[in-house]
Design a protein around this motif. Structure first.
Motif, PDB file in Angstrom:
ATOM      1  N   ILE A  42       0.853  -1.183   0.000  1.00 24.21           N
ATOM      2  CA  ILE A  42       0.000   0.000   0.000  1.00 24.21           C
ATOM      3  C   ILE A  42       0.892   1.237   0.000  1.00 24.21           C
ATOM      4  CG2 ILE A  42      -1.863  -1.180   1.229  1.00 24.21           C
ATOM      5  CD1 ILE A  42      -1.040   0.345   3.745  1.00 24.21           C
ATOM      6  N   ASN A  43       0.335   2.372  -0.372  1.00 23.13           N
ATOM      7  CA  ASN A  43       1.096   3.615  -0.428  1.00 23.13           C
ATOM      8  C   ASN A  43       1.138   4.287   0.938  1.00 23.13           C
ATOM      9  OD1 ASN A  43       1.741   3.647  -3.260  1.00 23.13           O
ATOM     10  ND2 ASN A  43      -0.440   4.029  -3.646  1.00 23.13           N
ATOM     11  N   THR A  44       2.325   4.727   1.320  1.00 23.32           N
ATOM     12  CA  THR A  44       2.537   5.401   2.603  1.00 23.32           C
ATOM     13  C   THR A  44       3.273   6.717   2.359  1.00 23.32           C
ATOM     14  OG1 THR A  44       4.726   4.484   3.094  1.00 23.32           O
ATOM     15  CG2 THR A  44       2.810   3.097   3.602  1.00 23.32           C
ATOM     16  N   PHE A  45       3.649   7.395   3.450  1.00 21.94           N
ATOM     17  CA  PHE A  45       4.362   8.669   3.326  1.00 21.94           C
ATOM     18  C   PHE A  45       5.704   8.516   2.591  1.00 21.94           C
ATOM     19  CE2 PHE A  45       2.236   9.820   7.590  1.00 21.94           C
ATOM     20  CZ  PHE A  45       1.090  10.218   6.938  1.00 21.94           C
ATOM     21  N   VAL A  46       6.307   7.327   2.696  1.00 18.91           N
ATOM     22  CA  VAL A  46       7.642   7.142   2.118  1.00 18.91           C
ATOM     23  C   VAL A  46       7.609   6.269   0.860  1.00 18.91           C
ATOM     24  CG1 VAL A  46       8.782   7.436   4.344  1.00 18.91           C
ATOM     25  CG2 VAL A  46       8.105   5.143   3.606  1.00 18.91           C
ATOM     26  N   GLY A  47       6.426   5.974   0.355  1.00 15.94           N
ATOM     27  CA  GLY A  47       6.301   5.134  -0.828  1.00 15.94           C
ATOM     28  C   GLY A  47       5.558   3.854  -0.523  1.00 15.94           C
ATOM     29  N   ALA A  48       5.688   2.870  -1.405  1.00 16.57           N
ATOM     30  CA  ALA A  48       4.973   1.607  -1.246  1.00 16.57           C
ATOM     31  C   ALA A  48       5.650   0.764  -0.166  1.00 16.57           C
ATOM     32  CB  ALA A  48       4.947   0.846  -2.560  1.00 16.57           C
ATOM     33  N   LEU A  49       4.871   0.336   0.822  1.00 15.05           N
ATOM     34  CA  LEU A  49       5.378  -0.534   1.881  1.00 15.05           C
ATOM     35  C   LEU A  49       4.441  -1.727   2.050  1.00 15.05           C
ATOM     36  CD1 LEU A  49       6.512   1.994   4.671  1.00 15.05           C
ATOM     37  CD2 LEU A  49       7.933   0.823   2.970  1.00 15.05           C
ATOM     38  N   ALA A  50       4.962  -2.773   2.688  1.00 13.77           N
ATOM     39  CA  ALA A  50       4.236  -4.043   2.775  1.00 13.77           C
ATOM     40  C   ALA A  50       3.096  -3.985   3.784  1.00 13.77           C
ATOM     41  CB  ALA A  50       5.202  -5.157   3.144  1.00 13.77           C
ATOM     42  N   GLN A  51       2.102  -4.788   3.495  1.00 13.45           N
ATOM     43  CA  GLN A  51       0.958  -5.024   4.373  1.00 13.45           C
ATOM     44  C   GLN A  51       0.522  -6.464   4.137  1.00 13.45           C
ATOM     45  OE1 GLN A  51      -2.881  -3.903   2.875  1.00 13.45           O
ATOM     46  NE2 GLN A  51      -3.497  -2.980   4.814  1.00 13.45           N
ATOM     47  N   LEU A  52       0.102  -7.143   5.177  1.00 13.71           N
ATOM     48  CA  LEU A  52      -0.401  -8.506   5.013  1.00 13.71           C
ATOM     49  C   LEU A  52      -1.896  -8.470   4.752  1.00 13.71           C
ATOM     50  CD1 LEU A  52       1.603 -10.407   7.759  1.00 13.71           C
ATOM     51  CD2 LEU A  52       1.923 -10.497   5.288  1.00 13.71           C
ATOM     52  N   THR A  53      -2.345  -9.309   3.816  1.00 11.90           N
ATOM     53  CA  THR A  53      -3.745  -9.313   3.422  1.00 11.90           C
ATOM     54  C   THR A  53      -4.144 -10.741   3.055  1.00 11.90           C
ATOM     55  OG1 THR A  53      -5.358  -8.216   1.973  1.00 11.90           O
ATOM     56  CG2 THR A  53      -3.249  -8.824   0.993  1.00 11.90           C
ATOM     57  N   ASN A  54      -5.263 -10.892   2.351  1.00 12.44           N
ATOM     58  CA  ASN A  54      -5.762 -12.206   1.944  1.00 12.44           C
ATOM     59  C   ASN A  54      -6.038 -12.240   0.451  1.00 12.44           C
ATOM     60  OD1 ASN A  54      -6.868 -11.728   4.911  1.00 12.44           O
ATOM     61  ND2 ASN A  54      -6.629 -13.932   4.622  1.00 12.44           N
ATOM     62  N   VAL A  55      -5.646 -13.333  -0.184  1.00 11.41           N
ATOM     63  CA  VAL A  55      -5.950 -13.583  -1.591  1.00 11.41           C
ATOM     64  C   VAL A  55      -7.300 -14.295  -1.639  1.00 11.41           C
ATOM     65  CG1 VAL A  55      -5.205 -14.720  -3.709  1.00 11.41           C
ATOM     66  CG2 VAL A  55      -3.496 -13.823  -2.103  1.00 11.41           C
ATOM     67  N   PRO A  56      -8.300 -13.749  -2.308  1.00 13.08           N
ATOM     68  CA  PRO A  56      -9.643 -14.346  -2.231  1.00 13.08           C
ATOM     69  C   PRO A  56      -9.702 -15.819  -2.609  1.00 13.08           C
ATOM     70  CG  PRO A  56      -9.758 -12.167  -3.221  1.00 13.08           C
ATOM     71  CD  PRO A  56      -8.303 -12.491  -3.082  1.00 13.08           C
ATOM     72  N   ARG A  57      -9.050 -16.206  -3.723  1.00  8.80           N
ATOM     73  CA  ARG A  57      -9.221 -17.591  -4.175  1.00  8.80           C
ATOM     74  C   ARG A  57      -7.964 -18.061  -4.913  1.00  8.80           C
ATOM     75  NH1 ARG A  57     -14.626 -19.598  -4.446  1.00  8.80           N
ATOM     76  NH2 ARG A  57     -14.504 -21.849  -4.206  1.00  8.80           N
ATOM     77  N   SER A  58      -7.540 -19.271  -4.585  1.00  5.98           N
ATOM     78  CA  SER A  58      -6.441 -19.930  -5.288  1.00  5.98           C
ATOM     79  C   SER A  58      -6.805 -21.396  -5.445  1.00  5.98           C
ATOM     80  CB  SER A  58      -5.127 -19.797  -4.519  1.00  5.98           C
ATOM     81  OG  SER A  58      -4.817 -18.458  -4.213  1.00  5.98           O
ATOM     82  N   ARG A  59      -6.079 -22.078  -6.306  1.00  3.50           N
ATOM     83  CA  ARG A  59      -6.281 -23.515  -6.416  1.00  3.50           C
ATOM     84  C   ARG A  59      -4.951 -24.194  -6.702  1.00  3.50           C
ATOM     85  NH1 ARG A  59      -4.215 -24.691 -10.798  1.00  3.50           N
ATOM     86  NH2 ARG A  59      -5.095 -24.312 -12.875  1.00  3.50           N
ATOM     87  N   ILE A  60      -4.851 -25.407  -6.199  1.00  2.11           N
ATOM     88  CA  ILE A  60      -3.640 -26.207  -6.375  1.00  2.11           C
ATOM     89  C   ILE A  60      -4.067 -27.596  -6.839  1.00  2.11           C
ATOM     90  CG2 ILE A  60      -1.601 -27.177  -5.239  1.00  2.11           C
ATOM     91  CD1 ILE A  60      -1.905 -24.931  -3.145  1.00  2.11           C
ATOM     92  N   ARG A  61      -3.425 -28.077  -7.856  1.00  2.00           N
ATOM     93  CA  ARG A  61      -3.681 -29.447  -8.279  1.00  2.00           C
ATOM     94  C   ARG A  61      -2.339 -30.086  -8.658  1.00  2.00           C
ATOM     95  NH1 ARG A  61      -7.032 -27.726 -13.735  1.00  2.00           N
ATOM     96  NH2 ARG A  61      -5.251 -26.902 -14.935  1.00  2.00           N
ATOM     97  N   GLY A  62      -2.271 -31.380  -8.484  1.00  2.00           N
ATOM     98  CA  GLY A  62      -1.018 -32.039  -8.792  1.00  2.00           C
ATOM     99  C   GLY A  62      -1.064 -33.514  -8.471  1.00  2.00           C
ATOM    100  N   PHE A  63       0.101 -34.135  -8.583  1.00  2.65           N
ATOM    101  CA  PHE A  63       0.209 -35.548  -8.212  1.00  2.65           C
ATOM    102  C   PHE A  63       1.594 -35.794  -7.632  1.00  2.65           C
ATOM    103  CE2 PHE A  63       1.613 -35.410 -12.665  1.00  2.65           C
ATOM    104  CZ  PHE A  63       2.813 -36.113 -12.608  1.00  2.65           C
TER     105      PHE A  63
END
Length: 775
Positions: free
Chosen positions: A593-614
């Motif tokens: 997210i944008n802050t006073f000093v530029g873009a800095l990290a924030q923890l959030t949630n990814v709505p949807r992902s999927r994993i498939r494999g064997f």
């Protein structure tokens, strides 16, 4: 086609063809003392479902290794357990001393200490809820089990990806003692020993110790002869088993680990190699600023750089703990109580930049106290119905100072900010009830089901302060030592001021598991649906705005899996195969997210992902003298919905970006390993052996958001070998070994400081001499 690409395809193809199934190992006593004779001959005994079972009776994808197998493979820590475990990736995606565990693409790439891992790590049934606590517990190991997929009924402490169960070696019925020693070409010397046996009728004990010294393998780019990477570890564990009465038994274990080793330094490289403009370095290295130049290195695993002062990468860590397990035989049922306490303390310096200057370095001073209690009742009979019910409670407290140094960074030269001091406290309480049921239908069919309900409460309080030098305070117009995190949360009591952020979150969640399996001879076929969740939390990173500290929400996984565990004794083949599909909701991930000093990290949630494999893994005893073991995992792990991810764009500004289709972090599409062993009699009492192995990993990234590719890790293949002599009944062994025999240049992760791109290089060619003896 390049030779490198041909080699990767050949290695992957060979492993795919040879990947058969579960490693067939000589049976040994189960960690809870159940005699191995009660299990099928040649089948390893596991406690994945909190009771002793043959591995082919458990409808879970499991990789299990005895202590001897781990020693032969050169696995001396949880970090390099991934070398021989399909689907497991362990990396350092940032320089804070926090390992990142990922199983089948499910991981949490947060570098703050306060983050709980998606992979549960247990030592003798006691959870270590924070990844930073897990280094150093790997000694005098009896067995390690890696459970793949969510285990939401019998395990539930935030383990959406799976579990790593480390079981220490247990006291023996007869007197036994042993010692092992390893010496490498870098000067590392590791000595481990134990003594075990009965003390009195019904009472037996074990005492084990480990000493690991030396081994500096990194060399400074700018100060030839200055080395880094030396080990300095002392670990002790003592345990007692007491059969107090025919119906009551006790197991008590205590450990104490001191680790004053060097940490690894990253290696800076020219960002033009990945097509990036040199945004900050002309400012950092300008002669007007009086700063040294950044010296780059690629192609040589050993070269790196660091400051030779209090910020030199090193640690002064302690882990002390005790566990008590009591078992009471109630006739048709057994009551078990497992109590644990661990205390962790560290003062640890790390570097993000691989530079002799201070672009981005840090010192973490941490204290963690963890108490847990589990009480469970399980059936004992071997009838059609078996069950386990129980309850779990844990409470942990964490305090951390995260001191950050950037006196020669862009932020210092352009904005005047030289140091930061983030301080926070976190307290977490977890309470759960669980049940697991299995019912035999006849003709080899079995149904299973499980349910767990968890209540978790987590409180956090802290912020980033001016460290006292007045640099952050001067930028923000405040007094030295003041709060440095601005309250931008509209409606809060402190809105518009610099203040401490405090919040409490709770999670109430039910998890469940359903499955069916069929036993045909000694083979098993199974299908399961299971769920898991990881509670929300807070970040311990440096912040400019309180919105960076807002809690992230719980994530959840629904896993569908089918598999088989084939045992073909006439062909001397074991074969495991499984296919899986994961519906991954609200994955916890870094955002900007944008802050006073530029873009800095924030923890959030990814709505949807999927994993498939064997996944395939197995063993073939081709002849009495020749055997082959191999495994491979294929992953297709990607984001399916994330319309507004904050990605750092031009001008250091966070830009909302749709990342649907982006690959998940630390999830190589292919991950394989194979080993072949040949033994030959040298005399009536001596045997010679030679083993060759290969580990192959396809390319992956350590960060979903890194669209510019700076966290990308190219694929690589590593060769190893061991040759030696064994005595009668394996009572002693001496061997010469080598790893990365081709001296392949590779790196396991890539990171970015404030303005310097760097890589965490893998070990160069390493060889040594090992010996062990038991009597």
């Amino acid at each position: 086609m390049s030779a490198r690409r041909q080699w990767q395809q050949m290695a992957g193809g060979v492993v795919s063809v040879l990947a058969l199934a579960s490693t067939m190992a000589q049976a040994q006593a189960a960690p809870d003392g159940t005699p191995a004779a009660a299990m099928p001959t040649g089948e390893i005994v596991v406690t994945a479902q909190k009771r002793s079972q043959g591995i082919n009776d458990v409808p879970i994808a499991i990789s299990a290794f005895t202590g001897a197998k781990l020693a032969d493979a050169g696995v001396t820590s949880l970090e390099n357990l991934s070398d021989i475990t399909p689907g497991l990736t362990v990396s350092n995606t940032a320089a804070t001393g926090v390992p990142i565990y990922t199983i089948r693409g499910i991981g949490f790439s947060d570098y703050s200490t306060s983050a709980s891992s998606t992979v549960g790590v247990y030592t003798d049934e006691i959870a270590l809820p924070y990844a930073v606590m897990t280094r150093g517990v790997f000694f005098d190991t009896g067995q390690v089990e890696v459970l793949k997929g969510p285990q939401g009924d019998l395990y539930g402490r935030n383990s959406t990806a799976g579990q790593i169960n480390v079981n220490s070696a247990r006291p023996t019925d007869r007197f036994a003692a042993g010692m092992s020693a390893d010496v490498s070409n870098w000067g590392e010397t590791s000595v481990e020993g134990f003594v075990s046996g009965p003390l009195a009728q019904g009472l037996k004990a074990r005492l084990a110790a480990k000493l690991d010294q030396g081994g500096a393998w990194q060399e400074s780019i700018t100060r030839p002869g200055d080395k880094l990477g030396s080990k300095n570890v002392v670990a002790v564990r003592g345990s007692l088993e007491w059969q107090a009465s025919p119906t009551l038994d006790l197991f008590v274990s205590a450990h104490y680990i001191i680790d004053k080793s060097d940490n690894q330094a990253p290696t800076a490289y020219d960002d033009a190699l990945i097509g990036q403009p040199t945004l900050y370095l002309p400012v950092i290295t300008s002669s007007a600023a009086g700063n040294p130049s950044v010296d780059y290195a690629t192609g040589n695993n050993r070269l790196a750089d660091w400051t030779d002062d209090s910020l030199k990468p090193r640690r002064d860590n302690k882990l002390a703990g005790v566990m008590v397990k009591a078992g009471l035989d109630l006739g048709s049922a057994a009551l078990s109580s497992v109590t644990g306490y661990d205390y962790f303390q560290r003062a640890e310096a790390n570097s993000w930049d691989g530079w002799i200057g201070n672009d981005s370095k840090n010192i973490n001073t941490t204290r963690i106290d963890v108490f847990s209690q589990e009480l469970r009742l399980s059936s004992k009979d071997n009838g059609a119905l078996s069950w386990i019910v129980g309850g779990y409670y844990s409470h942990d407290i964490m305090h951390e100072n995260y001191d950050y140094f950037m006196q020669q960074s862009f932020y210092a030269l352009a904005l005047g900010i030289q140091t930061l001091d983030t301080r926070y406290d976190q307290a977490t309480t977890s309470l759960a009830g669980f049940a697991h049921v299995e019912y035999k239908l006849g003709d080899g069919w079995r149904l299973l089901g499980g349910l767990r309900y968890t209540h978790e409460k987590r409180s956090w309080s802290g912020c980033t302060y001016d460290s006292g030098d007045g640099s952050l305070a001067g930028f923000e117009g405040l007094a030295p030592g003041a709060f440095g995190t601005y309250d931008d949360l509209v409606g809060s009591a402190g809105y518009g001021t610099y203040s401490v952020f405090s919040d409490t979150i709770t999670a109430n969640r039910a998890m469940w598991k359903l499955g069916v399996d069929k036993k045909v001879g000694r083979s098993l076929y199974y299908a399961t649906i299971s769920t898991g969740f990881k509670s929300g939390g807070f970040s311990g990173i440096n912040t400019n705005l309180q919105s960076q500290l807002l809690p992230y929400q719980p994530e959840s996984v629904t896993a569908y899996e089918i598999g088989t565990k084939l045992s073909l004794p006439h062909a001397r083949i074991g074969l495991n195969a499984s296919a899986f599909w994961y519906d991954y909701k609200n994955k916890q991930e870094t955002n900007y997210i944008n802050t006073f000093v530029g873009a800095l990290a924030q923890l959030t949630n990814v709505p949807r992902s999927r994993i498939r494999g064997f996944e395939l893994d197995g063993h073939w005893q081709a002849t009495p003298a020749f055997s082959i073991s191999a495994s491979t995992t294929y992953l297709d792990a990607k984001v399916t919905t994330w319309p507004d991810a904050g990605v750092v764009g031009a001008g250091d500004v966070a830009v909302p970006t749709n990342l649907a289709g982006a690959r998940l972090a630390n999830a190589p599409r292919w991950q394989s390993n194979a080993a072949a062993t040949y033994e030959v009699p040298l005399s009536d009492s001596l045997r010679g052996f030679v083993t060759g192995d290969v580990e192959q990993r396809a390319s992956y990234s350590g960060d979903i958001l890194a669209l510019d590719g700076f966290t990308g890790v190219p694929g690589y293949a590593l060769l190893g070998a061991r040759i030696g002599i064994k005595g009668p009944a394996d009572a002693w062994q001496i061997s010469l070994w080598g790893r990365n025999l081709a001296d392949r240049y590779y790196y396991s992760s890539a990171i970015l400081g404030n303005g310097v791109f760097a890589r965490m290089n893998g070990m160069p060619r390493t060889f040594g001499l090992s010996g062990r003896v038991t009597f």
